[in-house]
Design a protein around this motif. Structure first.
Motif, PDB file in Angstrom:
ATOM      1  N   PHE A 176      -4.306 -47.028  54.921  1.00  0.00           N
ATOM      2  CA  PHE A 176      -5.650 -46.697  54.458  1.00  0.00           C
ATOM      3  C   PHE A 176      -6.671 -47.698  55.002  1.00  0.00           C
ATOM      4  O   PHE A 176      -6.377 -48.881  55.170  1.00  0.00           O
ATOM      5  CB  PHE A 176      -5.719 -46.696  52.929  1.00  0.00           C
ATOM      6  N   VAL A 177      -7.877 -47.200  55.246  1.00  0.00           N
ATOM      7  CA  VAL A 177      -8.966 -48.060  55.683  1.00  0.00           C
ATOM      8  C   VAL A 177      -9.399 -48.949  54.519  1.00  0.00           C
ATOM      9  O   VAL A 177      -9.615 -48.467  53.402  1.00  0.00           O
ATOM     10  CB  VAL A 177     -10.168 -47.214  56.170  1.00  0.00           C
ATOM     11  N   THR A 178      -9.495 -50.244  54.777  1.00  0.00           N
ATOM     12  CA  THR A 178     -10.060 -51.134  53.760  1.00  0.00           C
ATOM     13  C   THR A 178     -11.570 -51.234  53.963  1.00  0.00           C
ATOM     14  O   THR A 178     -12.349 -50.755  53.157  1.00  0.00           O
ATOM     15  CB  THR A 178      -9.392 -52.531  53.811  1.00  0.00           C
ATOM     16  N   GLU A 179     -11.973 -51.820  55.094  1.00  0.00           N
ATOM     17  CA  GLU A 179     -13.398 -51.948  55.400  1.00  0.00           C
ATOM     18  C   GLU A 179     -13.551 -52.272  56.879  1.00  0.00           C
ATOM     19  O   GLU A 179     -12.560 -52.349  57.611  1.00  0.00           O
ATOM     20  CB  GLU A 179     -14.041 -53.023  54.528  1.00  0.00           C
ATOM     21  N   ALA A 180     -14.782 -52.441  57.318  1.00  0.00           N
ATOM     22  CA  ALA A 180     -15.046 -52.858  58.697  1.00  0.00           C
ATOM     23  C   ALA A 180     -14.904 -54.370  58.792  1.00  0.00           C
ATOM     24  O   ALA A 180     -14.651 -55.050  57.793  1.00  0.00           O
ATOM     25  CB  ALA A 180     -16.429 -52.400  59.128  1.00  0.00           C
ATOM     26  N   SER A 181     -15.106 -54.918  59.988  1.00  0.00           N
ATOM     27  CA  SER A 181     -14.931 -56.356  60.169  1.00  0.00           C
ATOM     28  C   SER A 181     -15.913 -57.157  59.330  1.00  0.00           C
ATOM     29  O   SER A 181     -15.586 -58.250  58.861  1.00  0.00           O
ATOM     30  CB  SER A 181     -15.067 -56.729  61.646  1.00  0.00           C
ATOM     31  N   SER A 182     -17.117 -56.623  59.124  1.00  0.00           N
ATOM     32  CA  SER A 182     -18.117 -57.337  58.320  1.00  0.00           C
ATOM     33  C   SER A 182     -19.002 -56.362  57.546  1.00  0.00           C
ATOM     34  O   SER A 182     -20.195 -56.607  57.374  1.00  0.00           O
ATOM     35  CB  SER A 182     -18.982 -58.234  59.216  1.00  0.00           C
ATOM     36  N   ILE A 187     -17.151 -42.457  54.422  1.00  0.00           N
ATOM     37  CA  ILE A 187     -17.130 -41.176  55.126  1.00  0.00           C
ATOM     38  C   ILE A 187     -17.809 -40.123  54.261  1.00  0.00           C
ATOM     39  O   ILE A 187     -17.976 -40.293  53.055  1.00  0.00           O
ATOM     40  CB  ILE A 187     -15.704 -40.719  55.485  1.00  0.00           C
ATOM     41  N   VAL A 188     -18.212 -39.043  54.905  1.00  0.00           N
ATOM     42  CA  VAL A 188     -18.782 -37.887  54.208  1.00  0.00           C
ATOM     43  C   VAL A 188     -17.938 -36.682  54.603  1.00  0.00           C
ATOM     44  O   VAL A 188     -17.775 -36.398  55.794  1.00  0.00           O
ATOM     45  CB  VAL A 188     -20.256 -37.657  54.594  1.00  0.00           C
ATOM     46  N   THR A 189     -17.385 -36.006  53.610  1.00  0.00           N
ATOM     47  CA  THR A 189     -16.521 -34.862  53.894  1.00  0.00           C
ATOM     48  C   THR A 189     -17.345 -33.675  54.379  1.00  0.00           C
ATOM     49  O   THR A 189     -18.577 -33.650  54.264  1.00  0.00           O
ATOM     50  CB  THR A 189     -15.741 -34.448  52.639  1.00  0.00           C
ATOM     51  N   LYS A 190     -16.653 -32.669  54.883  1.00  0.00           N
ATOM     52  CA  LYS A 190     -17.335 -31.458  55.339  1.00  0.00           C
ATOM     53  C   LYS A 190     -18.016 -30.739  54.187  1.00  0.00           C
ATOM     54  O   LYS A 190     -18.924 -29.927  54.394  1.00  0.00           O
ATOM     55  CB  LYS A 190     -16.347 -30.533  56.051  1.00  0.00           C
ATOM     56  N   GLY A 192     -19.698 -32.369  51.990  1.00  0.00           N
ATOM     57  CA  GLY A 192     -20.866 -33.178  51.649  1.00  0.00           C
ATOM     58  C   GLY A 192     -20.624 -34.260  50.626  1.00  0.00           C
ATOM     59  O   GLY A 192     -21.583 -34.836  50.086  1.00  0.00           O
ATOM     60  N   LYS A 193     -19.365 -34.593  50.348  1.00  0.00           N
ATOM     61  CA  LYS A 193     -19.061 -35.629  49.367  1.00  0.00           C
ATOM     62  C   LYS A 193     -18.918 -36.985  50.053  1.00  0.00           C
ATOM     63  O   LYS A 193     -18.243 -37.113  51.077  1.00  0.00           O
ATOM     64  CB  LYS A 193     -17.765 -35.306  48.617  1.00  0.00           C
ATOM     65  N   LEU A 194     -19.568 -37.998  49.484  1.00  0.00           N
ATOM     66  CA  LEU A 194     -19.468 -39.361  49.975  1.00  0.00           C
ATOM     67  C   LEU A 194     -18.199 -39.998  49.412  1.00  0.00           C
ATOM     68  O   LEU A 194     -17.998 -40.038  48.200  1.00  0.00           O
ATOM     69  CB  LEU A 194     -20.697 -40.161  49.545  1.00  0.00           C
ATOM     70  N   ILE A 195     -17.348 -40.508  50.308  1.00  0.00           N
ATOM     71  CA  ILE A 195     -16.105 -41.167  49.910  1.00  0.00           C
ATOM     72  C   ILE A 195     -16.170 -42.621  50.327  1.00  0.00           C
ATOM     73  O   ILE A 195     -16.468 -42.938  51.483  1.00  0.00           O
ATOM     74  CB  ILE A 195     -14.866 -40.520  50.578  1.00  0.00           C
ATOM     75  N   THR A 196     -15.892 -43.522  49.399  1.00  0.00           N
ATOM     76  CA  THR A 196     -15.840 -44.939  49.728  1.00  0.00           C
ATOM     77  C   THR A 196     -14.746 -45.590  48.904  1.00  0.00           C
ATOM     78  O   THR A 196     -14.452 -45.147  47.784  1.00  0.00           O
ATOM     79  CB  THR A 196     -17.194 -45.630  49.484  1.00  0.00           C
ATOM     80  N   ARG A 197     -14.128 -46.590  49.436  1.00  0.00           N
ATOM     81  CA  ARG A 197     -13.002 -47.218  48.754  1.00  0.00           C
ATOM     82  C   ARG A 197     -13.444 -47.862  47.444  1.00  0.00           C
ATOM     83  O   ARG A 197     -14.519 -48.458  47.362  1.00  0.00           O
ATOM     84  CB  ARG A 197     -12.367 -48.267  49.672  1.00  0.00           C
ATOM     85  N   SER A 198     -12.608 -47.744  46.425  1.00  0.00           N
ATOM     86  CA  SER A 198     -12.940 -48.330  45.128  1.00  0.00           C
ATOM     87  C   SER A 198     -12.830 -49.847  45.185  1.00  0.00           C
ATOM     88  O   SER A 198     -12.130 -50.417  46.036  1.00  0.00           O
ATOM     89  CB  SER A 198     -12.015 -47.778  44.039  1.00  0.00           C
ATOM     90  N   LEU A 199     -13.527 -50.511  44.266  1.00  0.00           N
ATOM     91  CA  LEU A 199     -13.544 -51.968  44.244  1.00  0.00           C
ATOM     92  C   LEU A 199     -12.202 -52.525  43.786  1.00  0.00           C
ATOM     93  O   LEU A 199     -11.574 -52.002  42.867  1.00  0.00           O
ATOM     94  CB  LEU A 199     -14.644 -52.469  43.318  1.00  0.00           C
ATOM     95  N   THR A 229      -7.684 -42.358  54.725  1.00  0.00           N
ATOM     96  CA  THR A 229      -6.909 -42.724  55.908  1.00  0.00           C
ATOM     97  C   THR A 229      -7.785 -42.677  57.156  1.00  0.00           C
ATOM     98  O   THR A 229      -8.838 -42.025  57.165  1.00  0.00           O
ATOM     99  CB  THR A 229      -5.729 -41.767  56.107  1.00  0.00           C
ATOM    100  N   PRO A 230      -7.339 -43.314  58.233  1.00  0.00           N
ATOM    101  CA  PRO A 230      -8.075 -43.186  59.490  1.00  0.00           C
ATOM    102  C   PRO A 230      -8.194 -41.740  59.952  1.00  0.00           C
ATOM    103  O   PRO A 230      -9.249 -41.336  60.464  1.00  0.00           O
ATOM    104  CB  PRO A 230      -7.245 -44.024  60.467  1.00  0.00           C
ATOM    105  N   GLN A 231      -7.147 -40.944  59.753  1.00  0.00           N
ATOM    106  CA  GLN A 231      -7.211 -39.551  60.180  1.00  0.00           C
ATOM    107  C   GLN A 231      -8.227 -38.770  59.365  1.00  0.00           C
ATOM    108  O   GLN A 231      -8.957 -37.924  59.899  1.00  0.00           O
ATOM    109  CB  GLN A 231      -5.841 -38.880  60.072  1.00  0.00           C
ATOM    110  N   GLU A 232      -8.293 -39.046  58.062  1.00  0.00           N
ATOM    111  CA  GLU A 232      -9.297 -38.388  57.233  1.00  0.00           C
ATOM    112  C   GLU A 232     -10.700 -38.742  57.706  1.00  0.00           C
ATOM    113  O   GLU A 232     -11.602 -37.895  57.711  1.00  0.00           O
ATOM    114  CB  GLU A 232      -9.120 -38.775  55.763  1.00  0.00           C
ATOM    115  N   ALA A 233     -10.882 -39.986  58.115  1.00  0.00           N
ATOM    116  CA  ALA A 233     -12.187 -40.411  58.628  1.00  0.00           C
ATOM    117  C   ALA A 233     -12.518 -39.681  59.929  1.00  0.00           C
ATOM    118  O   ALA A 233     -13.658 -39.245  60.138  1.00  0.00           O
ATOM    119  CB  ALA A 233     -12.193 -41.919  58.845  1.00  0.00           C
ATOM    120  N   LYS A 234     -11.523 -39.542  60.804  1.00  0.00           N
ATOM    121  CA  LYS A 234     -11.751 -38.849  62.074  1.00  0.00           C
ATOM    122  C   LYS A 234     -12.062 -37.378  61.862  1.00  0.00           C
ATOM    123  O   LYS A 234     -12.792 -36.757  62.649  1.00  0.00           O
ATOM    124  CB  LYS A 234     -10.530 -39.015  62.977  1.00  0.00           C
ATOM    125  N   ASP A 235     -11.527 -36.807  60.795  1.00  0.00           N
ATOM    126  CA  ASP A 235     -11.749 -35.389  60.495  1.00  0.00           C
ATOM    127  C   ASP A 235     -12.988 -35.153  59.642  1.00  0.00           C
ATOM    128  O   ASP A 235     -13.317 -34.005  59.332  1.00  0.00           O
ATOM    129  CB  ASP A 235     -10.525 -34.809  59.769  1.00  0.00           C
TER     130      ASP A 235
END
Length: 284
Positions: A176-182, A187-190, A192-199, A229-235
């Motif tokens: 699973f994606v944690t975050e970017a380098s800084s 992601i936004v699903t098809k 229209g839902k905003l998805i972000t990792r929980s704290l 996941t990275p694949q979910e982000a790519k899709d």
């Protein structure tokens, strides 16, 4: 003209500011930092940064060398002394100098420093195209919720991204994606839902991330806090990162694959515009 920096209660030309070679921030990365954006000479989202600073210091048991009101005044002074219209303020507090020993010293005197960086935040040319990211394993320590200066691995990841003609890296742990380098990753699903990792301790509790979630709720954008996941982000239909240095930056390619239409999406652009309007209006 050189910048004027703040070091342990003094205002100094940057070339005259010196820190001890025995400082634990230098020897052990035993220090925390915050970066606050400045737009129109005013501080963006400062209360969130001040609150996170207090939390990080508490988690490491470092006593703040300055009270809250004085710290705000130092931020305002450094903007004025450097005539900073748009850019960043970097602040760092270390445990301070002590004889080199892995155990924390008994009564250290913390080191505090601030400096400014001019940067075009509102007119970043990458806003037109979005940025490209690669995915790499997340090999950082497990307390990423503390904003420490332990940034070697993120620097390695970003450097590898640049080597591959990308602008940033998304870190992946247990699939699973944690975050970017800084920055925080979204992601936004098809649909229209905003998805972000929980704290959790797996990611930094981003101040811009929290603001974007608040603004998304207010704008009626559905949100869900969970790992992806990275694949979910790519899709996905859209992807973006959030940070104090870029606000909301579209991500349009992941590992060379276009995200959605391969250009900044409407939800990303809407949230960026809402953030700038709201936070600039409430800057201090």
């Amino acid at each position: 003209m050189s910048r004027i920096v703040y070091l342990n209660g003094e205002w100094l030309p940057e070339g005259e500011a010196k820190v001890s070679i025995f400082d634990r921030g230098f020897l052990f990365a035993d220090a925390i930092y915050e970066v606050t954006a400045v737009i129109g000479g005013k501080l963006i989202d400062y209360p969130g940064h001040a609150a996170r600073l207090k939390r990080s210091l508490g988690e490491l048991g470092i006593t703040s060398p300055i009270d809250a009101d004085s710290l705000l005044e130092v931020h305002r002074q450094i903007v004025a002394r450097n005539n900073l219209g748009e850019g960043l303020i970097y602040m760092q507090i270390s445990r301070g100098p002590a004889d080199r020993d892995f155990a924390f010293p008994a009564n250290p005197t913390p080191t505090i420093t601030l400096f400014t960086q001019e940067k075009a935040i509102l007119s970043n040319p990458k806003l037109e195209t979005g940025i490209s990211v690669i995915t790499v394993p997340d090999l950082r320590w497990a307390r990423r919720d503390i904003k420490t200066v332990q940034l070697l691995y993120p620097s390695m990841a970003k450097t590898e991204a640049m080597r591959q003609n990308a602008e940033d890296a998304w870190l992946v742990e247990d699939g699973f994606v944690t975050e970017a380098s800084s920055a925080n990753a979204h992601i936004v699903t098809k649909e229209g839902k905003l998805i972000t990792r929980s704290l959790s301790t797996a990611i930094l509790h981003g101040i811009t991330r929290a603001s974007i979630l608040d603004l998304a709720h207010a704008a009626g954008v559905p949100t869900e806090e969970r790992a992806f996941t990275p694949q979910e982000a790519k899709d996905a239909a859209e992807a973006f990162i959030t940070s104090a240095t870029s606000f909301v930056m579209p991500v349009t390619r992941i590992d060379g694959q276009p995200v959605g239409a391969g250009k900044p999406g409407p939800v990303t652009q809407r949230l960026r515009a809402a953030y700038i309007e709201d936070r600039c209006a409430n800057a201090i």
